[in-house]
Design an enzyme around this catalytic site. Structure first.
Site, PDB file in Angstrom:
ATOM      1  N   PRO A 129       7.482   1.964   8.025  1.00  0.00           N
ATOM      2  CA  PRO A 129       8.181   1.517   6.823  1.00  0.00           C
ATOM      3  C   PRO A 129       7.737   2.331   5.607  1.00  0.00           C
ATOM      4  O   PRO A 129       6.547   2.567   5.404  1.00  0.00           O
ATOM      5  CB  PRO A 129       7.759   0.049   6.694  1.00  0.00           C
ATOM      6  CG  PRO A 129       7.374  -0.360   8.081  1.00  0.00           C
ATOM      7  CD  PRO A 129       6.776   0.868   8.699  1.00  0.00           C
ATOM      8  N   GLU A 130       8.712   2.791   4.820  1.00  0.00           N
ATOM      9  CA  GLU A 130       8.414   3.558   3.618  1.00  0.00           C
ATOM     10  C   GLU A 130       8.505   2.632   2.404  1.00  0.00           C
ATOM     11  O   GLU A 130       8.675   1.419   2.543  1.00  0.00           O
ATOM     12  CB  GLU A 130       9.367   4.752   3.524  1.00  0.00           C
ATOM     13  CG  GLU A 130       9.234   5.693   4.726  1.00  0.00           C
ATOM     14  CD  GLU A 130      10.110   6.928   4.638  1.00  0.00           C
ATOM     15  OE1 GLU A 130      10.574   7.260   3.522  1.00  0.00           O
ATOM     16  OE2 GLU A 130      10.344   7.569   5.682  1.00  0.00           O
TER      17      GLU A 130
ATOM     18  N   HIS B 291       3.588 -10.582  20.097  1.00  0.00           N
ATOM     19  CA  HIS B 291       2.734  -9.732  19.253  1.00  0.00           C
ATOM     20  C   HIS B 291       2.594 -10.274  17.831  1.00  0.00           C
ATOM     21  O   HIS B 291       2.389  -9.499  16.890  1.00  0.00           O
ATOM     22  CB  HIS B 291       3.257  -8.292  19.218  1.00  0.00           C
ATOM     23  CG  HIS B 291       3.531  -7.708  20.569  1.00  0.00           C
ATOM     24  ND1 HIS B 291       2.521  -7.418  21.464  1.00  0.00           N
ATOM     25  CD2 HIS B 291       4.701  -7.372  21.182  1.00  0.00           C
ATOM     26  CE1 HIS B 291       3.061  -6.926  22.572  1.00  0.00           C
ATOM     27  NE2 HIS B 291       4.370  -6.894  22.435  1.00  0.00           N
TER      28      HIS B 291
ATOM     29  N   ARG C 187       2.271  -2.405  18.117  1.00  0.00           N
ATOM     30  CA  ARG C 187       1.403  -1.240  18.331  1.00  0.00           C
ATOM     31  C   ARG C 187       0.042  -1.391  17.657  1.00  0.00           C
ATOM     32  O   ARG C 187      -0.850  -0.575  17.863  1.00  0.00           O
ATOM     33  CB  ARG C 187       2.120   0.027  17.838  1.00  0.00           C
ATOM     34  CG  ARG C 187       3.425   0.294  18.582  1.00  0.00           C
ATOM     35  CD  ARG C 187       4.179   1.472  18.017  1.00  0.00           C
ATOM     36  NE  ARG C 187       3.455   2.726  18.218  1.00  0.00           N
ATOM     37  CZ  ARG C 187       3.868   3.903  17.749  1.00  0.00           C
ATOM     38  NH1 ARG C 187       4.991   3.970  17.039  1.00  0.00           N
ATOM     39  NH2 ARG C 187       3.177   4.994  17.975  1.00  0.00           N
TER      40      ARG C 187
ATOM     41  N   ARG D  49       0.448  25.029  -6.491  1.00  0.00           N
ATOM     42  CA  ARG D  49       0.515  24.575  -5.093  1.00  0.00           C
ATOM     43  C   ARG D  49       1.512  25.427  -4.310  1.00  0.00           C
ATOM     44  O   ARG D  49       2.710  25.388  -4.567  1.00  0.00           O
ATOM     45  CB  ARG D  49       0.916  23.092  -5.024  1.00  0.00           C
ATOM     46  CG  ARG D  49      -0.155  22.180  -5.560  1.00  0.00           C
ATOM     47  CD  ARG D  49       0.191  20.712  -5.333  1.00  0.00           C
ATOM     48  NE  ARG D  49      -0.894  19.872  -5.815  1.00  0.00           N
ATOM     49  CZ  ARG D  49      -1.965  19.537  -5.118  1.00  0.00           C
ATOM     50  NH1 ARG D  49      -2.079  19.970  -3.863  1.00  0.00           N
ATOM     51  NH2 ARG D  49      -2.913  18.790  -5.646  1.00  0.00           N
TER      52      ARG D  49
END
Length: 277
Positions: free
Chosen positions: A2-3, A94, A113, A156
């Protein structure tokens, strides 16, 4: 994983159900996820009212009376399900942690997971927590400006996509929304970050919050495991212009120029080689 928009969406669902209510019961179904749960987790949560919520990058902070905050990360495939306590519904597989309130709300942390995490931190010391201390600017904050990005990218030589994903520079951005932002701004993902012009950094500073807000309004992007706190899917995946659309005609320049996919730092990057320079 998830972002930012997905975490923000989950946090808001959690907040709507729990803020202002007392946590009456905590059930720990296993002692750990990525790391062991705090030994005093139940002690710090049970009997305390939830004062407020905060998102920092991809983390959720639940602030409690007594001066403690619960820090939560959903990991790769974790989700938070909000419902009502006392129903006869079978708990999902889970489900490792369950919180219930005196108002009857129920939150279950489901993580097949087990890459997620739960920790405790004093509310006054949240930003000093080892997982938060080195995070960069929030992309939805007033700090997200063209000059600020130009300063971050100065010198950069790494690809601009890598720079945008660097959590020490900008906190919370992920693969989906970086691909979408670079496309909207016409910036090639392999460009060195230091080569961006002032106009390009200004465009990014405008596009990134816009995309994130649009995604939040749509409930996030449901591509694999992610669902909102109420169990429904997000809808922003239907609005992706490039992410996951390899071979599809570019929405800007047409059928003769399909979206391409390359791999950068082990992640798929989707872009239009014609529109993005």
């Amino acid at each position: 994983m998830p972002e930012l928009p997905e975490v923000e969406t989950v946090m808001r669902g959690f907040r709507d159900a729990f803020e202002g209510h007392r946590i009456s019961h905590v059930t720990v179904n296993r002692p750990d996820l990525r790391w062991p749960f705090p030994a005093d987790l139940r002690e710090k949560l049970e009997g305390h009212h939830v004062l407020s919520f905060r998102r920092r990058a991809k983390y959720i902070l639940v602030r409690l009376e007594g001066g403690w905050s619960m820090l939560l990360h959903l990991g790769m495939s974790g989700r938070l399900t909000i419902g009502r306590a006392g129903t006869n519904a079978t708990p999902p597989a889970h489900e490792h942690l369950v919180l219930e309130t005196d108002s009857g709300a129920r939150a279950g942390l489901v993580d097949p997971r087990r890459f997620g995490m739960v920790d405790l931190v004093r509310t006054s010391e949240e930003d000093s927590h080892r997982l938060l201390a080195h995070l960069g600017m929030e992309p939805l904050s007033d700090a997200m400006t063209g000059p600020a990005l130009a300063e971050l990218f100065r010198g950069r030589r790494s690809p601009i996509k890598s720079a945008l994903l660097d959590q020490k520079l900008i906190a919370g951005l992920g693969n989906i929304y970086v691909c979408e932002a670079l496309f909207r701004c016409g910036i090639h993902p392999e460009r060195q970050a230091c080569t961006l012009t002032g106009e390009e950094t200004a465009a990014l500073a405008e596009a990134i919050p816009q995309i994130l807000e649009q995604a939040i309004a749509s409930g996030g992007s449901s591509l694999r495991d992610y669902v909102q706190a109420d169990g429904t899917k997000g809808a922003f995946q239907d609005l992706h212009l490039v992410y996951g659309r390899e071979g599809v005609p570019c929405p800007n320049c047409g059928a003769e120029h399909p979206i391409q996919r390359i791999t950068q730092a082990g992640r798929s990057t989707f872009f239009c080689p014609t529109c993005q320079k």
